[in-house]
Design an enzyme around this catalytic site. Structure first.
Site, PDB file in Angstrom:
ATOM      1  N   LYS A  97     -10.109   3.460  -4.017  1.00 25.99           N
ATOM      2  CA  LYS A  97      -9.210   3.954  -2.956  1.00 25.99           C
ATOM      3  C   LYS A  97      -9.282   2.992  -1.781  1.00 25.99           C
ATOM      4  O   LYS A  97     -10.300   2.324  -1.588  1.00 25.99           O
ATOM      5  CB  LYS A  97      -9.669   5.342  -2.484  1.00 25.99           C
ATOM      6  CG  LYS A  97      -8.577   6.147  -1.824  1.00 25.99           C
ATOM      7  CD  LYS A  97      -7.712   6.841  -2.862  1.00 25.99           C
ATOM      8  CE  LYS A  97      -6.558   7.597  -2.237  1.00 25.99           C
ATOM      9  NZ  LYS A  97      -5.798   8.347  -3.243  1.00 25.99           N
ATOM     10  N   GLY A 204       2.803  21.742   2.607  1.00 26.33           N
ATOM     11  CA  GLY A 204       3.049  20.291   2.553  1.00 26.33           C
ATOM     12  C   GLY A 204       4.404  20.055   1.922  1.00 26.33           C
ATOM     13  O   GLY A 204       4.671  20.526   0.809  1.00 26.33           O
ATOM     14  N   GLY A 206       5.835  16.836   1.787  1.00 25.11           N
ATOM     15  CA  GLY A 206       5.986  15.390   1.651  1.00 25.11           C
ATOM     16  C   GLY A 206       6.291  15.063   0.204  1.00 25.11           C
ATOM     17  O   GLY A 206       6.932  15.847  -0.510  1.00 25.11           O
ATOM     18  N   ASN A 207       5.809  13.945  -0.262  1.00 21.35           N
ATOM     19  CA  ASN A 207       6.114  13.527  -1.636  1.00 21.35           C
ATOM     20  C   ASN A 207       5.687  14.587  -2.650  1.00 21.35           C
ATOM     21  O   ASN A 207       6.491  15.047  -3.469  1.00 21.35           O
ATOM     22  CB  ASN A 207       5.435  12.176  -1.921  1.00 21.35           C
ATOM     23  CG  ASN A 207       5.611  11.761  -3.364  1.00 21.35           C
ATOM     24  OD1 ASN A 207       4.851  12.157  -4.232  1.00 21.35           O
ATOM     25  ND2 ASN A 207       6.646  10.987  -3.636  1.00 21.35           N
ATOM     26  N   GLY A 209       4.488  17.860  -2.297  1.00 26.25           N
ATOM     27  CA  GLY A 209       4.974  19.229  -2.104  1.00 26.25           C
ATOM     28  C   GLY A 209       6.455  19.377  -2.387  1.00 26.25           C
ATOM     29  O   GLY A 209       6.885  20.355  -3.015  1.00 26.25           O
TER      30      GLY A 209
HETATM   31  P1  NAD Z   1       3.035  12.848   2.473  1.00 22.39           P
HETATM   32  O1  NAD Z   1       2.586  12.043   3.654  1.00 22.39           O
HETATM   33  O2  NAD Z   1       4.259  12.459   1.755  1.00 22.39           O
HETATM   34  O3  NAD Z   1       3.242  14.393   2.926  1.00 22.39           O
HETATM   35  C1  NAD Z   1       2.234  15.133   3.567  1.00 22.39           C
HETATM   36  C2  NAD Z   1       2.801  16.521   3.957  1.00 22.39           C
HETATM   37  O4  NAD Z   1       1.743  17.295   4.503  1.00 22.39           O
HETATM   38  C3  NAD Z   1       3.893  16.497   5.037  1.00 22.39           C
HETATM   39  O5  NAD Z   1       4.793  17.565   4.819  1.00 22.39           O
HETATM   40  C4  NAD Z   1       3.095  16.751   6.321  1.00 22.39           C
HETATM   41  O6  NAD Z   1       3.913  17.284   7.367  1.00 22.39           O
HETATM   42  C5  NAD Z   1       2.102  17.758   5.818  1.00 22.39           C
HETATM   43  N1  NAD Z   1       0.868  17.851   6.600  1.00 22.39           N
HETATM   44  C6  NAD Z   1       0.177  16.832   7.169  1.00 22.39           C
HETATM   45  N2  NAD Z   1      -0.912  17.315   7.799  1.00 22.39           N
HETATM   46  C7  NAD Z   1      -0.917  18.654   7.606  1.00 22.39           C
HETATM   47  C8  NAD Z   1      -1.771  19.714   8.005  1.00 22.39           C
HETATM   48  N3  NAD Z   1      -2.858  19.485   8.746  1.00 22.39           N
HETATM   49  N4  NAD Z   1      -1.462  20.978   7.616  1.00 22.39           N
HETATM   50  C9  NAD Z   1      -0.364  21.235   6.875  1.00 22.39           C
HETATM   51  N5  NAD Z   1       0.500  20.262   6.474  1.00 22.39           N
HETATM   52  C10 NAD Z   1       0.222  19.004   6.841  1.00 22.39           C
HETATM   53  O7  NAD Z   1       1.760  12.905   1.495  1.00 22.39           O
HETATM   54  P2  NAD Z   1       1.765  13.099  -0.076  1.00 22.39           P
HETATM   55  O8  NAD Z   1       1.892  11.763  -0.726  1.00 22.39           O
HETATM   56  O9  NAD Z   1       2.676  14.213  -0.439  1.00 22.39           O
HETATM   57  O10 NAD Z   1       0.242  13.540  -0.326  1.00 22.39           O
HETATM   58  C11 NAD Z   1      -0.184  14.886  -0.092  1.00 22.39           C
HETATM   59  C12 NAD Z   1      -1.548  15.086  -0.737  1.00 22.39           C
HETATM   60  O11 NAD Z   1      -1.463  14.803  -2.133  1.00 22.39           O
HETATM   61  C13 NAD Z   1      -2.678  14.186  -0.210  1.00 22.39           C
HETATM   62  O12 NAD Z   1      -3.886  14.904  -0.301  1.00 22.39           O
HETATM   63  C14 NAD Z   1      -2.705  13.034  -1.214  1.00 22.39           C
HETATM   64  O13 NAD Z   1      -3.958  12.389  -1.282  1.00 22.39           O
HETATM   65  C15 NAD Z   1      -2.421  13.814  -2.502  1.00 22.39           C
HETATM   66  N6  NAD Z   1      -1.897  12.994  -3.595  1.00 22.39           N
HETATM   67  C16 NAD Z   1      -0.758  12.259  -3.436  1.00 22.39           C
HETATM   68  C17 NAD Z   1      -0.281  11.530  -4.524  1.00 22.39           C
HETATM   69  C18 NAD Z   1       1.010  10.760  -4.451  1.00 22.39           C
HETATM   70  O14 NAD Z   1       1.429  10.218  -5.497  1.00 22.39           O
HETATM   71  N7  NAD Z   1       1.703  10.726  -3.334  1.00 22.39           N
HETATM   72  C19 NAD Z   1      -1.010  11.491  -5.733  1.00 22.39           C
HETATM   73  C20 NAD Z   1      -2.170  12.270  -5.856  1.00 22.39           C
HETATM   74  C21 NAD Z   1      -2.601  13.012  -4.772  1.00 22.39           C
END
Ligand code: NAD
Length: 400
Positions: A97, A204, A206-207, A209
């Protein structure tokens, strides 16, 4: 705090002392000062952490997190989770990471590209040798991976790129797809009810959720709540996920959306079949776990549940499907992207989704059988399977 308690796992399988010595520390932890002069007076100076936890099963695989709060400790935790995740779904990767301590909202596109070019500059050897293979994580995106790809002379050293730039159709949706498929499988198998009409709350948007909500709603689930960092929206009859994606994906809250505005803590406490924390770590603590009314929690984010929160939910008979299975869709698609580049094959979006569904489905069945046979939680069963795989690989490599 380690993501897997090896002391606990060694109650169920043999974890030799030498294996514990190797697994309780990271193979490599690097702290780099990324300094980039982006214009006359403007200097970006960000701490960058690059961690390889364990590479017994293959090169270190793991995303790059961009956040002003990211620390070495958090990067270590995430790298370790990648070791277990890749082992659980048996991809030929180890765990790694990176974290770059910068607020992505404070840099423009030109500055971002320069920042990622500097990331390549300081990690060039690992990237071009293929010993570390990054991808997007919280705060980073496919365009950042395209910047890495170009700067490494388009060697296949990074995944999560845009489809036109060596990427894979379906990679963007892959993590959310896997989370949705895990939730669907668990709702059907553990709650013994159809996905159609099952109620779901997703923290969440983002990507991860938003795509999880998209697929669940397309399969007939009633997505009743969604949230961003600034708060969420609730509608008992079910939200129109597609219009929210169109209008609120880039927002930080849901002000102005149809439905009732709720806080993130209120979302966690909703009376739904399935709760999906898909934002950040440590949101289900002993305190918030006491409010959970869902029968099932599917961890879309990495590490959303603290050990106390986990114990609390286990006592109350709430099923928890751990992150190392539930959000493995992203790394599964990354593996297909990496393999595609090596073989020159062309892979379509449906094929990517089929691979994610079948690998997650088979692993879910495997850990559910282990959990049922030995009266364990799904988390402990998944950790046993992952640790066993890594320990055996270390034996095969002659490390222990
Ligand atoms: P992202 O930045 O696209 O979205 C994050 C979301 O969480 C946004 O809606 C943001 O407003 C919200 N958020 C941020 N802080 C917050 C809080 N304190 N309380 C509530 N909501 C909050 O991120 P993502 O890529 O969707 O990743 C989300 C999680 O999934 C992370 O833990 C990441 O490590 C994990 N993850 C992501 C991927 C990937 O392919 N993107 C793969 C495996 C795991």
């Amino acid at each position: 705090m380690r993501s897997v308690d090896l002391e606990n796992i060694s109650k169920y399988i043999e974890v030799p002392d030498n294996a514990r010595t190797l697994l309780e520390q990271c193979e490599r932890q690097t702290i780099i000062n990324l300094n980039v002069r982006v214009s006359g007076e403007r200097l970006l100076a960000a701490k960058c952490f690059v961690v390889y936890h364990n590479t017994a099963r293959g090169p270190a695989k793991g995303g790059i997190r961009l956040s002003p709060r990211v620390t070495l400790e958090e990067t270590v935790d995430l790298a370790e989770r990648m070791t277990w995740k890749t082992a659980l779904v048996k991809l030929p990767f180890g765990g790694g990471k990176s974290g770059i301590a910068i607020d992505p909202s404070t840099i423009n596109t030109f500055e971002r590209i320069n920042l990622f070019h500097e990331f390549v500059h300081v990690n060039e050897c690992a990237l071009t040798h293929g010993s570390y293979i990054p991808a997007p994580d919280l705060g980073s995106n496919p365009l950042d991976m395209a910047a890495i790809y170009g700067q490494t002379h388009m060697l296949e050293c990074v995944t999560g790129k845009p489809p036109r730039v060596g990427g894979l159709p379906g990679r963007l949706e892959a993590t959310g797809r896997g989370v949705a498929y895990t939730a669907r499988t668990a709702i059907e198998a553990l709650l013994e009810r159809p996905i159609e009409g099952a109620t779901v709350a997703v923290q969440g948007f983002g990507n991860v959720g938003s795509w999880a909500a998209h697929f669940l709603s397309a399969w007939g689930a009633r997505v009743v709540a969604l949230s961003h960092v600034g708060g969420g929206v609730y509608e008992a009859g079910g939200l129109d996920v597609e219009s929210l994606i169109r209008d609120f994906a880039k927002a930080s809250d849901f002000s102005g959306a149809p439905g009732d505005l709720i806080t993130n803590d209120e979302l966690i406490a909703l009376d739904v079949d399935c709760l999906i924390p898909a934002a950040v770590e440590n949101v289900i603590t002993a305190e918030t776990a006491a409010t959970v009314r869902a029968a099932l929690v599917v961890e879309g984010a990495n590490g959303p549940t603290t050990p106390d929160g986990d114990a609390f939910m286990a006592d109350r008979g709430i099923y928890v499907i751990p992150d190392i299975l539930a959000n493995s869709g992203g790394v599964i698609a990354s593996y297909i992207e990496w393999r595609k580049a090596k073989s020159g094959s062309i892979t379509g979006r449906d094929e990517v989704f089929e691979s994610i569904d079948s690998l997650i489905g088979a692993t879910f069945d495997e850990i559910s059988a282990l959990a049922a046979a030995r009266n364990l939680s799904h988390r402990t069963a998944a950790e046993i399977a992952a640790v066993e795989e890594v320990v055996q690989a270390m034996r095969d490599r002659g490390w222990i």
